[in-house]
Design an enzyme around this catalytic site. Sequence first.
Site, PDB file in Angstrom:
ATOM      1  N   ASP A  41       0.842  -1.207   0.000  1.00 57.89           N
ATOM      2  CA  ASP A  41       0.000   0.000   0.000  1.00 57.89           C
ATOM      3  C   ASP A  41       0.876   1.256   0.000  1.00 57.89           C
ATOM      4  O   ASP A  41       0.575   2.230  -0.695  1.00 57.89           O
ATOM      5  CB  ASP A  41      -0.935  -0.024   1.216  1.00 57.89           C
ATOM      6  CG  ASP A  41      -1.683  -1.341   1.301  1.00 57.89           C
ATOM      7  OD1 ASP A  41      -2.332  -1.702   0.313  1.00 57.89           O
ATOM      8  OD2 ASP A  41      -1.601  -2.023   2.335  1.00 57.89           O
ATOM      9  N   HIS A  89      -4.955  -3.669   6.238  1.00 55.27           N
ATOM     10  CA  HIS A  89      -4.684  -3.877   4.807  1.00 55.27           C
ATOM     11  C   HIS A  89      -5.999  -4.317   4.156  1.00 55.27           C
ATOM     12  O   HIS A  89      -6.283  -5.498   4.001  1.00 55.27           O
ATOM     13  CB  HIS A  89      -3.594  -4.936   4.598  1.00 55.27           C
ATOM     14  CG  HIS A  89      -3.458  -5.323   3.152  1.00 55.27           C
ATOM     15  ND1 HIS A  89      -2.916  -4.479   2.215  1.00 55.27           N
ATOM     16  CD2 HIS A  89      -3.826  -6.430   2.480  1.00 55.27           C
ATOM     17  CE1 HIS A  89      -2.966  -5.062   1.030  1.00 55.27           C
ATOM     18  NE2 HIS A  89      -3.518  -6.246   1.162  1.00 55.27           N
TER      19      HIS A  89
HETATM   20  P1  NAI Z   1      -2.128 -18.383  -4.386  1.00 53.70           P
HETATM   21  O1  NAI Z   1      -3.502 -18.940  -4.229  1.00 53.70           O
HETATM   22  O2  NAI Z   1      -1.490 -18.318  -5.724  1.00 53.70           O
HETATM   23  O3  NAI Z   1      -1.126 -19.213  -3.457  1.00 53.70           O
HETATM   24  C1  NAI Z   1      -1.412 -19.507  -2.128  1.00 53.70           C
HETATM   25  C2  NAI Z   1      -0.658 -20.766  -1.781  1.00 53.70           C
HETATM   26  O4  NAI Z   1      -0.842 -21.004  -0.408  1.00 53.70           O
HETATM   27  C3  NAI Z   1      -1.161 -22.014  -2.537  1.00 53.70           C
HETATM   28  O5  NAI Z   1      -0.068 -22.642  -3.167  1.00 53.70           O
HETATM   29  C4  NAI Z   1      -1.754 -22.864  -1.432  1.00 53.70           C
HETATM   30  O6  NAI Z   1      -1.569 -24.263  -1.658  1.00 53.70           O
HETATM   31  C5  NAI Z   1      -0.950 -22.388  -0.224  1.00 53.70           C
HETATM   32  N1  NAI Z   1      -1.585 -22.656   1.068  1.00 53.70           N
HETATM   33  C6  NAI Z   1      -2.911 -22.654   1.369  1.00 53.70           C
HETATM   34  N2  NAI Z   1      -3.083 -22.985   2.656  1.00 53.70           N
HETATM   35  C7  NAI Z   1      -1.851 -23.180   3.168  1.00 53.70           C
HETATM   36  C8  NAI Z   1      -1.389 -23.578   4.455  1.00 53.70           C
HETATM   37  N3  NAI Z   1      -2.237 -23.837   5.451  1.00 53.70           N
HETATM   38  N4  NAI Z   1      -0.051 -23.712   4.639  1.00 53.70           N
HETATM   39  C9  NAI Z   1       0.817 -23.458   3.631  1.00 53.70           C
HETATM   40  N5  NAI Z   1       0.432 -23.108   2.386  1.00 53.70           N
HETATM   41  C10 NAI Z   1      -0.891 -22.965   2.177  1.00 53.70           C
HETATM   42  O7  NAI Z   1      -2.162 -16.945  -3.688  1.00 53.70           O
HETATM   43  P2  NAI Z   1      -1.121 -15.758  -3.810  1.00 53.70           P
HETATM   44  O8  NAI Z   1      -1.502 -14.906  -4.973  1.00 53.70           O
HETATM   45  O9  NAI Z   1       0.259 -16.275  -3.721  1.00 53.70           O
HETATM   46  O10 NAI Z   1      -1.508 -14.904  -2.501  1.00 53.70           O
HETATM   47  C11 NAI Z   1      -1.234 -15.414  -1.220  1.00 53.70           C
HETATM   48  C12 NAI Z   1      -1.926 -14.571  -0.165  1.00 53.70           C
HETATM   49  O11 NAI Z   1      -1.408 -13.253  -0.160  1.00 53.70           O
HETATM   50  C13 NAI Z   1      -3.443 -14.419  -0.347  1.00 53.70           C
HETATM   51  O12 NAI Z   1      -4.060 -14.553   0.925  1.00 53.70           O
HETATM   52  C14 NAI Z   1      -3.601 -12.990  -0.842  1.00 53.70           C
HETATM   53  O13 NAI Z   1      -4.863 -12.462  -0.499  1.00 53.70           O
HETATM   54  C15 NAI Z   1      -2.490 -12.315  -0.071  1.00 53.70           C
HETATM   55  N6  NAI Z   1      -2.038 -11.022  -0.599  1.00 53.70           N
HETATM   56  C16 NAI Z   1      -1.662 -10.071   0.306  1.00 53.70           C
HETATM   57  C17 NAI Z   1      -1.191  -8.849  -0.097  1.00 53.70           C
HETATM   58  C18 NAI Z   1      -0.784  -7.816   0.916  1.00 53.70           C
HETATM   59  O14 NAI Z   1      -0.455  -6.700   0.491  1.00 53.70           O
HETATM   60  N7  NAI Z   1      -0.759  -8.080   2.207  1.00 53.70           N
HETATM   61  C19 NAI Z   1      -1.098  -8.515  -1.527  1.00 53.70           C
HETATM   62  C20 NAI Z   1      -1.465  -9.596  -2.418  1.00 53.70           C
HETATM   63  C21 NAI Z   1      -1.926 -10.804  -1.937  1.00 53.70           C
END
Ligand code: NAI
Length: 328
Positions: A159, A187
């Site tokens: 952000d 966030h």
């Molecule tokens: P994604 O869906 O591509 O990958 C998430 C991964 O986490 C998947 O490979 C899944 O198998 C794994 N996963 C699910 N449960 C798990 C667990 N209990 N233990 C370990 N691994 C687990 O999602 P992406 O795009 O990589 O985003 C990840 C997170 O980051 C989402 O929650 C998204 O909302 C968040 N995010 C946060 C931002 C921020 O600024 N704070 C910005 C963008 C995304």
Amino acid sequence: MTKPVRVAVTGAAGSIDYSLLFRIASGDLLGKDTPVILQLIEITPAMQALEGVAMEINDCAFPLLQDMILTDDLNKGFDGANLALLVGGMPRKAGMERADLIRANGPIFTGQGKAINDNAADDVRVAVVANPCNTNALIAMHSAPDVPNERFTAMTRLDENRAKSQLAAKAGVAVADVKKMGIWGNHSNTMYPDFFNATIGGKPATEVISDHAWLKGDFISTVQQRGAAIIKARGSSSAASAANALIDHVRDWFTVTPEDDFHAMAVPSDGSYGVQEGLIYSFPVRCDGKGGYEIVQGIELNDFSKEKLKVTEAQLLEEREVVADLLT
Ligand code: NAI
């Protein structure tokens, strides 16, 4: 030779980590002199995909990468970890309300908090990215009673970076000229990018940008809704920019913050600015270069800003209610 730093990363087969892991292994996170051991954590169904990611990491022949552990066992994954980057989580599905997402993710962070508590190194520092990241960090913190609370942070650096980029474009200056871009609160789309205290080329942003209606209107809403705009345009959520922000978040945690700047980090509130103590709330912080930080004091907040701080605090209090049973 310098002792390797153990970096545990969850969601290692996911989109953000596909942009993150290579940069950690290449030295972008910890510097070009620090060897690293990657401890990659996934859920069981994603282990095969993780093997593929690991093959690619190996094929980069990174000189700093000493070892790589792939696991679906949290105790093994966080064993000896100096840094725990909690990126993995359950994504929002069609028809899910924010409260449903919070409930679905909560138990993941009790388990991870406990595993960090029981296995991580004494100096562990935790950054939560997975949404809702403030509340997930709160849950993990409560599940790790032996780890000092201030080690738990959630990422609002994306952000900050988004806000800086918007201000720089509007003012027609380089992004590096924008400083003190505070992000307050959650966030989420209630977060408050405080342009009143931001500086551009050392001057108040409100002096350099005369279009105050834009600052109070489109600027705030663009930053608040940037995530949704990226999903609409790209068909999937921000990944490379989130990974980049996490590199910034952790690197700057271990870097002395220059006097003329500060950064946004969601950290446990100590009651500063009237924010309820204990909430994981984004404040402007300054870091000491050794893994310590302080919430910047004495920032002037006008009525417009105070109101925004309250709105985002109220949302965090609501989120805390939803997971109250996980915080005991
Ligand atoms: P994604 O869906 O591509 O990958 C998430 C991964 O986490 C998947 O490979 C899944 O198998 C794994 N996963 C699910 N449960 C798990 C667990 N209990 N233990 C370990 N691994 C687990 O999602 P992406 O795009 O990589 O985003 C990840 C997170 O980051 C989402 O929650 C998204 O909302 C968040 N995010 C946060 C931002 C921020 O600024 N704070 C910005 C963008 C995304």
